[in-house]
Motif scaffolding. Sequence first.
Motif, mmCIF file in Angstrom:
data_model
loop_
_atom_site.group_PDB
_atom_site.id
_atom_site.type_symbol
_atom_site.label_atom_id
_atom_site.label_comp_id
_atom_site.label_asym_id
_atom_site.label_seq_id
_atom_site.Cartn_x
_atom_site.Cartn_y
_atom_site.Cartn_z
ATOM 1 N N ALA A 48 -7.694 10.265 -0.313
ATOM 2 C CA ALA A 48 -7.937 8.844 -0.459
ATOM 3 C C ALA A 48 -8.769 8.395 0.829
ATOM 4 O O ALA A 48 -9.455 7.650 0.900
ATOM 5 C CB ALA A 48 -6.757 7.905 -0.739
ATOM 6 N N GLY A 49 -8.027 8.817 1.830
ATOM 7 C CA GLY A 49 -8.568 8.366 3.230
ATOM 8 C C GLY A 49 -7.660 9.078 4.419
ATOM 9 O O GLY A 49 -7.164 10.151 4.100
ATOM 10 N N TYR A 50 -8.061 8.565 5.602
ATOM 11 C CA TYR A 50 -7.567 9.105 6.860
ATOM 12 C C TYR A 50 -7.050 8.018 7.636
ATOM 13 O O TYR A 50 -7.265 6.846 7.662
ATOM 14 C CB TYR A 50 -8.929 9.689 7.548
ATOM 15 N N VAL A 51 -6.287 8.405 8.591
ATOM 16 C CA VAL A 51 -5.335 7.260 9.436
ATOM 17 C C VAL A 51 -5.020 8.067 10.719
ATOM 18 O O VAL A 51 -4.933 9.240 10.776
ATOM 19 C CB VAL A 51 -3.997 6.906 8.672
ATOM 20 N N ALA B 10 -6.644 4.955 -6.668
ATOM 21 C CA ALA B 10 -7.586 5.824 -6.040
ATOM 22 C C ALA B 10 -8.544 6.818 -6.936
ATOM 23 O O ALA B 10 -9.493 7.022 -6.684
ATOM 24 C CB ALA B 10 -6.744 6.745 -5.039
ATOM 25 N N ALA B 11 -7.839 6.951 -8.108
ATOM 26 C CA ALA B 11 -8.761 7.980 -9.032
ATOM 27 C C ALA B 11 -10.238 7.055 -9.736
ATOM 28 O O ALA B 11 -11.085 7.761 -9.818
ATOM 29 C CB ALA B 11 -7.901 7.966 -10.412
ATOM 30 N N ASP B 12 -10.135 5.821 -9.435
ATOM 31 C CA ASP B 12 -11.541 5.158 -9.844
ATOM 32 C C ASP B 12 -12.062 4.459 -8.570
ATOM 33 O O ASP B 12 -12.881 3.586 -8.560
ATOM 34 C CB ASP B 12 -11.545 4.111 -10.979
ATOM 35 N N ASP B 13 -11.671 5.058 -7.363
ATOM 36 C CA ASP B 13 -12.412 4.732 -6.094
ATOM 37 C C ASP B 13 -12.202 3.149 -5.931
ATOM 38 O O ASP B 13 -13.073 2.272 -5.322
ATOM 39 C CB ASP B 13 -13.875 4.773 -6.250
ATOM 40 N N ARG C 203 0.920 14.568 -4.149
ATOM 41 C CA ARG C 203 0.856 13.265 -5.027
ATOM 42 C C ARG C 203 0.412 12.474 -4.389
ATOM 43 O O ARG C 203 0.238 12.152 -3.162
ATOM 44 C CB ARG C 203 2.511 13.090 -5.458
ATOM 45 N N PRO C 204 -0.351 11.309 -5.095
ATOM 46 C CA PRO C 204 -0.892 10.056 -4.624
ATOM 47 C C PRO C 204 -0.076 9.443 -3.428
ATOM 48 O O PRO C 204 1.379 9.288 -3.831
ATOM 49 C CB PRO C 204 -1.152 9.156 -5.781
ATOM 50 N N ILE D 102 0.706 -1.288 -0.134
ATOM 51 C CA ILE D 102 0.115 -0.022 0.168
ATOM 52 C C ILE D 102 0.822 1.233 0.021
ATOM 53 O O ILE D 102 1.318 1.748 1.294
ATOM 54 C CB ILE D 102 -0.944 0.009 1.219
ATOM 55 N N ASP D 103 1.159 1.780 -1.195
ATOM 56 C CA ASP D 103 2.306 2.690 -1.375
ATOM 57 C C ASP D 103 1.729 3.752 -2.273
ATOM 58 O O ASP D 103 0.632 3.779 -2.900
ATOM 59 C CB ASP D 103 3.517 2.002 -1.692
ATOM 60 N N PRO D 104 2.630 4.947 -2.624
ATOM 61 C CA PRO D 104 2.282 5.590 -3.658
ATOM 62 C C PRO D 104 1.907 5.248 -5.068
ATOM 63 O O PRO D 104 0.873 5.768 -5.473
ATOM 64 C CB PRO D 104 3.348 6.568 -3.818
ATOM 65 N N ALA D 105 2.374 4.218 -5.415
ATOM 66 C CA ALA D 105 1.882 3.595 -6.636
ATOM 67 C C ALA D 105 0.579 2.917 -6.679
ATOM 68 O O ALA D 105 -0.388 2.878 -7.452
ATOM 69 C CB ALA D 105 3.133 2.515 -7.119
ATOM 70 N N PHE D 106 0.376 2.195 -5.555
ATOM 71 C CA PHE D 106 -1.116 1.770 -5.284
ATOM 72 C C PHE D 106 -1.979 2.758 -5.238
ATOM 73 O O PHE D 106 -3.273 2.841 -6.102
ATOM 74 C CB PHE D 106 -1.180 1.294 -3.849
#
Length: 305
Positions: A153-156, A41-44, A239-240, A32-36
Amino acid sequence: MRFARFGVPGSETPVVESEGRHFDLSSVTPTIDPAFFATHAADDFAAVRAALAEGTLPAFDASGQRRGAPLDRPGKIVCIGVNYSDHAAESNLAVPTEPVVFMKDPSTIVGPDDEVLIPLNSTKTDWEIELGVVIGQTARYLASPDDADAVIAGYVVSHDVSEREFQLERGGQWDKGKSCETFNPLGPVLVTRDEVGDPQNLRLRLSVNGVERQDGSTADMIFGIRHIVWYLSQFMVLRPGDLINTGTPAGVALGIEGTPYLRAGDVVELSIDGLGEMTNKFADASATSPASAPASPTTLEGAAR
Protein backbone atom coordinates in the motif's frame (compact mmCIF):
# COMPACT_ATOMS: atom_id res chain seq x y z
CA MET A 1 -1.66 10.20 -1.54
CA ARG A 2 -0.46 10.79 1.98
CA PHE A 3 -2.46 9.52 4.95
CA ALA A 4 -2.10 10.82 8.50
CA ARG A 5 -3.91 10.88 11.84
CA PHE A 6 -4.20 13.83 14.21
CA GLY A 7 -5.49 14.16 17.76
CA VAL A 8 -5.24 12.68 21.24
CA PRO A 9 -4.11 9.04 21.56
CA GLY A 10 -6.93 6.63 20.81
CA SER A 11 -9.17 9.30 19.25
CA GLU A 12 -7.18 10.50 16.24
CA THR A 13 -8.92 11.88 13.15
CA PRO A 14 -7.99 10.18 9.85
CA VAL A 15 -6.73 12.67 7.29
CA VAL A 16 -5.56 12.65 3.69
CA GLU A 17 -3.08 15.24 2.44
CA SER A 18 -3.53 16.63 -1.05
CA GLU A 19 -1.67 19.55 -2.66
CA GLY A 20 -0.41 20.71 0.72
CA ARG A 21 -3.83 20.70 2.38
CA HIS A 22 -5.41 18.33 4.91
CA PHE A 23 -8.87 16.80 4.50
CA ASP A 24 -10.93 14.92 7.07
CA LEU A 25 -11.48 11.29 6.03
CA SER A 26 -14.00 10.46 8.75
CA SER A 27 -16.84 10.15 6.21
CA VAL A 28 -14.87 7.42 4.44
CA THR A 29 -13.28 5.58 7.37
CA PRO A 30 -13.17 5.94 11.17
CA THR A 31 -9.40 5.40 11.18
CA ILE A 32 -6.43 4.26 9.08
CA ASP A 33 -6.27 0.63 10.13
CA PRO A 34 -6.21 -2.88 8.61
CA ALA A 35 -9.93 -2.65 7.77
CA PHE A 36 -9.28 0.57 5.82
CA PHE A 37 -6.60 -1.09 3.70
CA ALA A 38 -8.64 -4.27 3.22
CA THR A 39 -11.50 -2.14 1.88
CA HIS A 40 -9.68 0.51 -0.13
CA ALA A 41 -6.16 -0.56 -1.16
CA ALA A 42 -7.24 -3.17 -3.73
CA ASP A 43 -8.81 -0.49 -5.97
CA ASP A 44 -6.03 2.04 -5.34
CA PHE A 45 -8.10 4.01 -2.82
CA ALA A 46 -10.68 4.90 -5.48
CA ALA A 47 -13.25 6.14 -2.95
CA VAL A 48 -10.74 8.52 -1.39
CA ARG A 49 -9.61 9.78 -4.78
CA ALA A 50 -13.22 10.31 -5.86
CA ALA A 51 -14.08 12.20 -2.68
CA LEU A 52 -11.06 14.46 -3.18
CA ALA A 53 -11.98 15.09 -6.81
CA GLU A 54 -15.59 15.87 -5.93
CA GLY A 55 -14.63 18.15 -3.05
CA THR A 56 -16.81 16.32 -0.54
CA LEU A 57 -14.14 15.98 2.17
CA PRO A 58 -14.12 18.84 4.69
CA ALA A 59 -10.86 20.71 5.22
CA PHE A 60 -8.98 19.79 8.38
CA ASP A 61 -6.92 22.25 10.42
CA ALA A 62 -3.90 20.29 11.66
CA SER A 63 -2.16 23.27 13.26
CA GLY A 64 -1.35 22.67 16.90
CA GLN A 65 -2.63 19.10 16.79
CA ARG A 66 -0.67 16.09 17.98
CA ARG A 67 0.48 13.91 15.08
CA GLY A 68 -0.58 10.33 15.64
CA ALA A 69 0.92 7.28 13.98
CA PRO A 70 -0.53 7.13 10.44
CA LEU A 71 -1.20 3.39 10.83
CA ASP A 72 -3.60 2.37 13.59
CA ARG A 73 -3.30 -1.03 15.29
CA PRO A 74 -1.71 -3.21 12.57
CA GLY A 75 -2.31 -6.93 12.81
CA LYS A 76 1.41 -7.56 13.11
CA ILE A 77 4.82 -5.96 12.81
CA VAL A 78 7.34 -8.16 11.03
CA CYS A 79 10.98 -7.05 11.24
CA ILE A 80 14.03 -7.86 9.15
CA GLY A 81 17.32 -7.91 11.03
CA VAL A 82 20.85 -7.34 9.74
CA ASN A 83 19.64 -6.14 6.33
CA TYR A 84 22.42 -3.64 5.58
CA SER A 85 25.97 -4.93 5.08
CA ASP A 86 27.53 -1.95 6.89
CA HIS A 87 25.30 -2.58 9.90
CA ALA A 88 26.25 -6.27 9.88
CA ALA A 89 29.92 -5.33 9.86
CA GLU A 90 29.67 -2.82 12.71
CA SER A 91 27.71 -5.34 14.79
CA ASN A 92 30.22 -8.15 14.12
CA LEU A 93 27.46 -10.24 12.55
CA ALA A 94 27.76 -12.38 9.44
CA VAL A 95 25.94 -11.20 6.34
CA PRO A 96 22.84 -13.43 6.27
CA THR A 97 22.12 -15.73 3.35
CA GLU A 98 18.38 -15.45 4.02
CA PRO A 99 16.45 -12.64 5.69
CA VAL A 100 16.58 -12.62 9.50
CA VAL A 101 12.95 -12.44 10.63
CA PHE A 102 11.51 -11.53 14.02
CA MET A 103 8.24 -10.08 15.30
CA LYS A 104 7.49 -6.95 17.28
CA ASP A 105 4.45 -6.24 19.44
CA PRO A 106 2.06 -4.02 17.41
CA SER A 107 1.12 -2.10 20.56
CA THR A 108 4.62 -0.56 20.56
CA ILE A 109 3.47 1.92 17.89
CA VAL A 110 3.23 5.56 19.00
CA GLY A 111 3.12 8.85 17.14
CA PRO A 112 6.07 10.45 15.37
CA ASP A 113 6.62 13.06 18.09
CA ASP A 114 5.53 11.03 21.11
CA GLU A 115 7.74 10.38 24.11
CA VAL A 116 9.61 7.07 24.09
CA LEU A 117 10.17 5.28 27.39
CA ILE A 118 13.48 3.72 28.38
CA PRO A 119 12.54 0.45 30.14
CA LEU A 120 13.17 -0.18 33.79
CA ASN A 121 16.65 -1.64 34.32
CA SER A 122 17.71 -0.75 30.79
CA THR A 123 21.29 0.30 30.11
CA LYS A 124 21.41 -0.29 26.33
CA THR A 125 18.41 1.35 24.67
CA ASP A 126 19.40 1.97 21.05
CA TRP A 127 18.07 3.73 17.97
CA GLU A 128 17.35 2.32 14.49
CA ILE A 129 15.82 4.23 11.60
CA GLU A 130 14.01 1.96 9.14
CA LEU A 131 11.83 2.12 6.07
CA GLY A 132 8.42 0.75 7.00
CA VAL A 133 6.38 -1.09 4.36
CA VAL A 134 2.60 -1.22 4.81
CA ILE A 135 0.77 -4.11 3.18
CA GLY A 136 -2.38 -3.30 1.24
CA GLN A 137 -3.56 -6.69 0.00
CA THR A 138 -3.24 -10.24 1.25
CA ALA A 139 0.06 -11.84 0.26
CA ARG A 140 0.15 -15.61 0.45
CA TYR A 141 2.80 -17.67 -1.38
CA LEU A 142 3.67 -14.98 -3.91
CA ALA A 143 5.16 -16.58 -7.00
CA SER A 144 8.11 -14.18 -7.25
CA PRO A 145 9.43 -10.84 -5.97
CA ASP A 146 7.91 -9.25 -9.06
CA ASP A 147 4.48 -9.77 -7.48
CA ALA A 148 5.32 -7.74 -4.37
CA ASP A 149 4.48 -4.26 -5.65
CA ALA A 150 0.83 -5.19 -6.15
CA VAL A 151 0.36 -5.97 -2.43
CA ILE A 152 2.21 -2.93 -1.03
CA ALA A 153 0.00 0.00 0.00
CA GLY A 154 2.75 2.44 0.88
CA TYR A 155 5.75 3.44 2.96
CA VAL A 156 6.45 5.20 6.26
CA VAL A 157 9.32 6.25 8.55
CA SER A 158 9.69 3.69 11.33
CA HIS A 159 11.87 3.88 14.45
CA ASP A 160 12.71 0.35 15.59
CA VAL A 161 13.89 1.22 19.09
CA SER A 162 15.83 -1.69 20.64
CA GLU A 163 17.16 -2.67 24.05
CA ARG A 164 20.38 -4.52 23.22
CA GLU A 165 20.92 -6.30 26.53
CA PHE A 166 17.36 -7.64 26.48
CA GLN A 167 17.73 -8.54 22.79
CA LEU A 168 21.16 -10.13 22.66
CA GLU A 169 22.44 -10.91 26.14
CA ARG A 170 19.46 -12.33 27.99
CA GLY A 171 18.88 -15.46 25.87
CA GLY A 172 15.86 -16.50 23.84
CA GLN A 173 14.46 -14.56 20.92
CA TRP A 174 15.04 -10.93 19.95
CA ASP A 175 11.42 -9.95 20.56
CA LYS A 176 11.83 -8.97 24.20
CA GLY A 177 14.45 -6.37 23.29
CA LYS A 178 12.15 -4.96 20.62
CA SER A 179 8.69 -5.01 22.20
CA CYS A 180 9.01 -2.67 25.17
CA GLU A 181 6.22 -0.08 25.36
CA THR A 182 6.50 2.89 22.94
CA PHE A 183 9.36 1.17 21.06
CA ASN A 184 8.01 1.87 17.54
CA PRO A 185 7.36 5.54 16.78
CA LEU A 186 5.81 5.77 13.31
CA GLY A 187 5.04 8.57 10.91
CA PRO A 188 4.38 11.32 10.26
CA VAL A 189 2.58 10.20 7.09
CA LEU A 190 1.94 7.00 5.19
CA VAL A 191 2.77 7.68 1.55
CA THR A 192 1.11 5.51 -1.08
CA ARG A 193 3.29 3.44 -3.36
CA ASP A 194 2.56 5.51 -6.47
CA GLU A 195 4.00 8.67 -4.87
CA VAL A 196 7.24 7.18 -3.58
CA GLY A 197 8.90 6.40 -6.88
CA ASP A 198 11.86 4.06 -6.34
CA PRO A 199 11.76 2.79 -2.73
CA GLN A 200 15.25 1.30 -3.23
CA ASN A 201 16.78 4.74 -3.55
CA LEU A 202 15.71 6.59 -0.41
CA ARG A 203 18.08 8.31 1.99
CA LEU A 204 17.65 7.58 5.72
CA ARG A 205 19.07 9.91 8.37
CA LEU A 206 19.08 9.87 12.16
CA SER A 207 20.71 12.15 14.72
CA VAL A 208 20.94 12.00 18.52
CA ASN A 209 21.05 15.32 20.36
CA GLY A 210 22.00 17.02 17.11
CA VAL A 211 24.86 14.61 16.28
CA GLU A 212 24.38 12.63 13.10
CA ARG A 213 24.55 8.89 13.77
CA GLN A 214 22.98 7.24 10.72
CA ASP A 215 23.11 8.33 7.08
CA GLY A 216 22.28 5.48 4.71
CA SER A 217 20.31 4.53 1.65
CA THR A 218 17.78 1.81 0.95
CA ALA A 219 19.93 1.06 -2.09
CA ASP A 220 22.31 -0.69 0.32
CA MET A 221 19.82 -3.28 1.59
CA ILE A 222 21.07 -6.85 1.43
CA PHE A 223 17.55 -8.05 0.62
CA GLY A 224 15.42 -5.59 -1.30
CA ILE A 225 11.84 -4.68 -0.47
CA ARG A 226 10.28 -6.88 -3.16
CA HIS A 227 12.38 -9.85 -2.09
CA ILE A 228 11.40 -9.33 1.56
CA VAL A 229 7.67 -9.24 0.83
CA TRP A 230 7.89 -12.30 -1.43
CA TYR A 231 10.05 -14.16 1.10
CA LEU A 232 7.78 -13.46 4.06
CA SER A 233 4.75 -14.63 2.08
CA GLN A 234 6.31 -18.10 1.89
CA PHE A 235 6.21 -18.43 5.71
CA MET A 236 3.23 -16.35 6.85
CA VAL A 237 0.18 -14.67 5.40
CA LEU A 238 0.72 -10.93 5.09
CA ARG A 239 -2.57 -9.11 5.52
CA PRO A 240 -3.80 -5.57 4.78
CA GLY A 241 -2.46 -3.15 7.35
CA ASP A 242 0.52 -5.28 8.40
CA LEU A 243 3.79 -3.37 8.88
CA ILE A 244 7.22 -4.60 7.80
CA ASN A 245 10.32 -2.92 9.27
CA THR A 246 13.02 -3.53 6.67
CA GLY A 247 16.27 -3.09 8.63
CA THR A 248 18.64 -0.29 9.58
CA PRO A 249 21.93 1.03 8.16
CA ALA A 250 25.16 1.48 10.12
CA GLY A 251 25.46 3.97 12.94
CA VAL A 252 23.66 2.42 15.90
CA ALA A 253 25.15 2.62 19.40
CA LEU A 254 25.69 -1.15 19.42
CA GLY A 255 28.11 -0.87 16.52
CA ILE A 256 30.20 2.15 17.52
CA GLU A 257 32.55 1.57 20.44
CA GLY A 258 32.26 4.25 23.07
CA THR A 259 28.99 5.64 21.77
CA PRO A 260 26.56 6.14 24.67
CA TYR A 261 23.20 4.46 24.59
CA LEU A 262 20.04 6.51 25.02
CA ARG A 263 19.22 8.16 28.33
CA ALA A 264 16.31 10.21 29.62
CA GLY A 265 16.30 13.65 28.00
CA ASP A 266 17.94 12.51 24.76
CA VAL A 267 16.30 13.64 21.53
CA VAL A 268 16.38 11.52 18.37
CA GLU A 269 15.50 13.07 15.00
CA LEU A 270 14.75 10.89 11.96
CA SER A 271 13.91 11.45 8.31
CA ILE A 272 13.53 9.52 5.05
CA ASP A 273 13.40 11.22 1.66
CA GLY A 274 9.82 12.01 0.68
CA LEU A 275 8.33 10.42 3.81
CA GLY A 276 8.86 13.21 6.32
CA GLU A 277 10.57 13.74 9.66
CA MET A 278 9.90 12.86 13.26
CA THR A 279 11.41 13.69 16.64
CA ASN A 280 11.38 11.45 19.71
CA LYS A 281 12.35 12.58 23.19
CA PHE A 282 13.30 9.80 25.59
CA ALA A 283 12.23 9.49 29.22
CA ASP A 284 12.56 6.92 31.98
CA ALA A 285 9.70 4.44 32.29
CA SER A 286 7.79 4.07 35.52
CA ALA A 287 4.92 1.91 36.68
CA THR A 288 2.54 4.55 35.27
CA SER A 289 1.30 4.18 31.71
CA PRO A 290 2.66 6.89 29.38
CA ALA A 291 0.31 9.65 28.31
CA SER A 292 1.10 8.91 24.66
CA ALA A 293 0.21 5.22 24.88
CA PRO A 294 -2.61 4.33 22.48
CA ALA A 295 -5.77 2.92 23.96
CA SER A 296 -6.16 -0.83 23.73
CA PRO A 297 -8.81 -2.23 21.38
CA THR A 298 -10.85 -3.21 24.45
CA THR A 299 -10.70 0.34 25.79
CA LEU A 300 -11.70 1.76 22.44
CA GLU A 301 -14.63 -0.60 22.11
CA GLY A 302 -15.76 0.28 25.62
CA ALA A 303 -15.53 3.99 24.85
CA ALA A 304 -17.62 3.48 21.72
CA ARG A 305 -20.36 1.86 23.78
